[in-house]
Each structure stands twice: as structure tokens, then as C-alpha cells.
Motif scaffolding. Structure first.
Motif, short mmCIF file in Angstrom:
data_model
loop_
_atom_site.label_atom_id
_atom_site.label_comp_id
_atom_site.label_asym_id
_atom_site.label_seq_id
_atom_site.Cartn_x
_atom_site.Cartn_y
_atom_site.Cartn_z
N SER A 127 -36.43 7.32 -44.96
CA SER A 127 -37.09 8.17 -44.06
C SER A 127 -37.43 7.34 -42.78
O SER A 127 -37.96 6.03 -43.06
N ASN A 141 -40.08 2.69 -40.98
CA ASN A 141 -39.43 3.03 -42.09
C ASN A 141 -39.93 3.17 -43.36
O ASN A 141 -40.82 2.28 -43.38
N ALA A 142 -39.45 4.09 -44.06
CA ALA A 142 -40.05 4.31 -45.58
C ALA A 142 -38.95 4.66 -46.43
O ALA A 142 -37.99 4.83 -46.09
N ARG A 143 -39.25 4.27 -47.69
CA ARG A 143 -38.25 4.56 -48.68
C ARG A 143 -39.27 4.90 -49.82
O ARG A 143 -40.20 4.62 -50.44
N GLY A 163 -43.41 3.96 -49.87
CA GLY A 163 -44.14 3.20 -48.84
C GLY A 163 -43.07 2.77 -47.82
O GLY A 163 -41.98 2.85 -47.86
N ARG A 164 -43.90 2.22 -46.94
CA ARG A 164 -43.15 1.34 -45.63
C ARG A 164 -42.48 0.03 -46.57
O ARG A 164 -42.70 -0.36 -47.41
N VAL A 165 -41.20 -0.17 -45.52
CA VAL A 165 -40.45 -1.37 -46.01
C VAL A 165 -41.28 -2.45 -44.93
O VAL A 165 -41.94 -2.24 -44.19
N PRO B 74 -34.42 -5.40 -48.19
CA PRO B 74 -35.87 -5.81 -48.20
C PRO B 74 -36.39 -5.64 -46.58
O PRO B 74 -37.55 -5.66 -46.43
N TYR B 75 -35.58 -5.84 -45.68
CA TYR B 75 -35.95 -5.58 -44.44
C TYR B 75 -36.31 -4.30 -43.90
O TYR B 75 -36.97 -3.80 -43.44
N TYR B 76 -35.32 -3.37 -44.07
CA TYR B 76 -35.23 -2.12 -43.80
C TYR B 76 -35.20 -0.93 -44.87
O TYR B 76 -34.91 -1.23 -45.90
N ALA B 77 -35.34 0.22 -44.28
CA ALA B 77 -35.22 1.25 -45.27
C ALA B 77 -33.98 1.83 -45.48
O ALA B 77 -33.60 2.85 -45.93
N ILE B 164 -36.22 -1.07 -55.49
CA ILE B 164 -37.08 -0.73 -54.37
C ILE B 164 -38.24 -1.70 -54.04
O ILE B 164 -38.66 -1.93 -55.10
N ILE B 165 -38.56 -2.01 -52.97
CA ILE B 165 -39.40 -3.18 -52.38
C ILE B 165 -40.03 -2.62 -51.32
O ILE B 165 -39.28 -2.36 -50.30
N THR B 166 -41.53 -2.24 -51.34
CA THR B 166 -41.95 -1.90 -50.23
C THR B 166 -43.34 -2.73 -49.89
O THR B 166 -43.68 -3.45 -50.78
N GLU B 167 -43.54 -2.68 -48.61
CA GLU B 167 -44.71 -3.42 -48.15
C GLU B 167 -46.00 -3.39 -49.18
O GLU B 167 -46.70 -2.25 -49.61
#
Lengths: 174, 180
Positions: A127, A141-143, A163-165, B74-77, B164-167
Motif C-alpha cells: 500500500s 510505501n508499506a507492506r 510496516g514501512r519499507v 527490500p527497497y520498495y513495497a 517481508i522485510i520492513t524498516e
């Protein structure tokens, strides 16, 4: 499930996407029986309705029952995995509900993917959102990856990662 | 006579234990482990997958994922699905480890890994810690990401089905919600 999870912020969009969205490849041969993913998606959407913030504030104990007893969560707010008793996790989630009073975020679901392996369903969304969910900074961006397990005929949330990427240069935005 | 009956009953108690023991309600068993062979296996697989991505070995990556794999950028969603997903993910990983800026990840480790065993599905969960250096070999700093990798048991072994990898938020921002 975090406050900004795609599932209840973008739920109407998910429902709208349902008839046309790609919801994954056909089940792999190891599945014991064919799975109708459209049916599973409808069941998950019904469960998502129950998982809205209103349900959490109205009756936290009942809300907790929608989570597996060993529910785990990665959300945008806490820098560690939440693997506490589910009632404690709900209490921590409620801390963030106070941000409901802030200007609403604009969030749009971009894609949705469903995988079903026996009694486990994995719902993945991406999203884009902007605005202010918390007192500073635009969002991006979030996933989300939400994993359900079917127990006694009901899909129960067992793991949520939302969370955010990372930023465009690959380095988390500070 | 009664004592003999009691003795026989006690002697056979272990045989009755499966009957007497109340079954654990579904979902009551904790599926989360912080050690054990499953966790070790999945960490090994995970490292091999990321090493293949870093080395540009798309064929090896492809052999390690399910047919319906949902990949990660890993950069973008971006959600990477379909036949080109793994190749696209490899490029993303390569840029992640060595971006155009010349920086390079020179150290990485899984912090506090756990595995969630759901039967034919297992989730490897950890916080990835990395150290980054610049083109001139100066340490730029660290970065971290929260990772969930979903594996599925197949006839040929565990295969990666979703990742999935997030900040990773830092404590100051966790509380204040501020971004500098």
C-alpha cells in the motif's frame, strides 16, 4: 494488528479488488484438497471486519480471542517482535489507538496476494499512504503480511508483520 | 483384593495416559521456538538464499522457492510474484547489498531469531542487523530491518513461500513518532 494495517484501513479497497485481483497461483500438489481461494478471501474479510479498532476498544478481551494464544507481531511502532500474551499485545496496541484523533492517513492498497496451504492462509498486501499517522513526517510505501490459522472452523490471526519499507536509497529513513 | 486391583490399575496407568490426558485445545500449544533443529535448518536455508541473491545465482534462488512465491523488494513495497519474481528479487537484493552510491553491507547477522512452527508451514522471524561501509572503506553505520520469512514443507524439503522485510524503528521514533 497495528493501527495502520492495510486490512482495516484499506478494507473497502480489498473488497473491491477481490473479483479481479490476482490471488496467487493454483495450490501446489502437496495440498490435500483443492482450495477455493475466493471463499477463503471472503472468510478472511469477514474476520478482518471483526478485527477493526472499534472491536478492540469495545471489548479488548473478546478482541484478544481473535488472536492465536501464541500470536506474534512485527508492527511499525515497536522495535521488537511482540510475543507477549495476547492480552498484553492488545494492551500495547491500544496505546496507539489514541492516534485515531489525528488527521487520517490516505492509504491505498496497491496489490493483494493470497496463499493458502492447508489450514494456513497468508495474505500479503502493499500500500501507499501519505498524510500524518503520527505527529511528524509523511508516510510512504508499506507492506503487510498477515498469517491466519484455521482452528475450529475459524481463521485466527497467528502472525502479523506490518510496516514501512526502507527508503529509496535502501537505508531506513531516520 | 482391592489393593491388588489398585496395584494393577496403577501399573497400567502409563498405558492409559493418552486416554486420561486431556487433549490440548487447538491453538493452545505454543508454536514459537527460540532454538532447535527446525530453527537451525531454516536459518541455514535463509542464509543460503540470501547468499545466492548476493552472488547473482538466480537458478539456486529459484530452486529454493515455491511455485507461488511472493517475493520481496527490500527497497520498495513492490510485491514480486509470477515467473520473473525471483530474478527481480535478485536484482533488488544486489542493489540492497551494494547500492549505486558505492556503499556496501560488509556484515550482517540475525538478531534474536525465532521459528513459528505451524505444521507444514513455518515462519522464520528475526531482526536483521547490518553494518555498512562506504566506497572508501569507511564505516557508514548500521541499519536494521524486521524480517518474516515463510517456509512451506514440500516433498523435496522446505521451500520459501513468502518474505517481508520492513524498516526497523529506533526507540526515539517509536515513542515520539518523529522523523528527523
Amino acid at each position: 494488528m497495528s493501527r495502520w494495517s492495510s486490512f482495516y484501513l484499506a478494507m473497502p479497497l480489498l473488497a473491491a479488488l477481490l473479483p479481479t485481483a490476482s490471488i496467487g497461483a493454483p495450490p501446489a500438489p502437496v495440498d490435500k484438497a483443492p482450495v477455493d481461494k475466493a471463499v477463503v478471501m471472503q472468510e478472511l474479510l469477514a474476520q478482518i471486519h471483526k478485527l477493526g479498532t472499534d472491536a478492540r476498544s469495545a471489548d479488548p478481551a473478546e478482541y484478544a480471542k481473535l488472536l492465536a494464544t501464541d500470536y506474534t507481531e512485527f508492527d511499525p511502532y515497536y522495535a521488537f517482535m511482540l510475543d507477549l500474551p495476547r492480552e498484553e499485545i492488545v494492551r500495547l496496541q491500544q496505546v496507539w489507538d489514541k492516534y485515531d484523533k489525528l488527521p487520517p492517513m490516505q492509504r491505498a492498497a496497491k496489490t493483494t496476494q493470497l496463499q493458502v496451504y492447508g489450514n494456513v492462509a497468508i495474505l500479503t498486501t502493499t500500500s501507499y499512504h501519505e498524510g500524518q499517522a503520527i505527529p511528524a513526517g509523511p508516510m510512504s510505501n508499506a507492506r503487510s503480511m498477515i498469517i491466519y490459522v484455521k482452528q475450529n472452523g475459524q481463521w485466527i490471526l497467528t502472525h502479523c508483520h506490518d510496516g514501512r519499507v526502507a527508503g529509496p536509497d535502501g537505508i531506513p529513513v531516520e | 483384593m482391592r489393593s491388588m486391583t489398585l496395584a494393577i490399575l496403577l501399573a497400567n496407568l502409563p498405558l492409559l495416559s493418552p486416554v486420561l490426558a486431556a487433549p490440548a485445545p487447538a491453538g493452545e500449544r505454543s508454536s514459537v521456538s527460540r532454538s532447535g533443529p527446525l530453527l537451525d535448518s531454516l536459518i541455514t536455508l535463509n542464509r543460503a538464499y540470501i547468499a545466492a541473491a548476493r552472488a547473482g545465482d538466480v537458478a539456486t534462488m529459484q530452486s529454493m522457492v515455491t511455485d507461488d512465491y511472493v517475493g520481496v523488494d527490500p527497497y520498495y513495497a513492490y510485491m514480486l510474484v509470477g515467473p520473473g519474481a525471483v530474478a527481480a528479487e535478485q536484482k533488488a537484493w544486489a542493489a540492497y547489498f551494494k547500492p549505486a552510491s558505492g556503499d556496501e553491507v560488509f556484515y550482517r547477522k540475525e538478531s534474536d531469531p525465532v521459528v513459528k512452527d505451524l505444521g507444514d508451514v513455518a515462519i522464520l522471524i528475526y531482526v536483521e542487523l547490518e553494518a555498512v561501509k562506504t566506497r572508501g572503506d569507511r564505516v557508514r553505520g548500521g541499519r536494521a530491518g524486521k524480517c518474516s520469512f515463510v517456509y512451506r514443507k514440500t516433498p523435496t524439503g522446505w521451500k520459501l513461500a513468502n518474505s517481508i522485510i520492513t524498516e526497523q524503528p529506533w526507540p526515539d521514533r517509536m515513542i515520539a513518532g518523529s522523523r528527523k
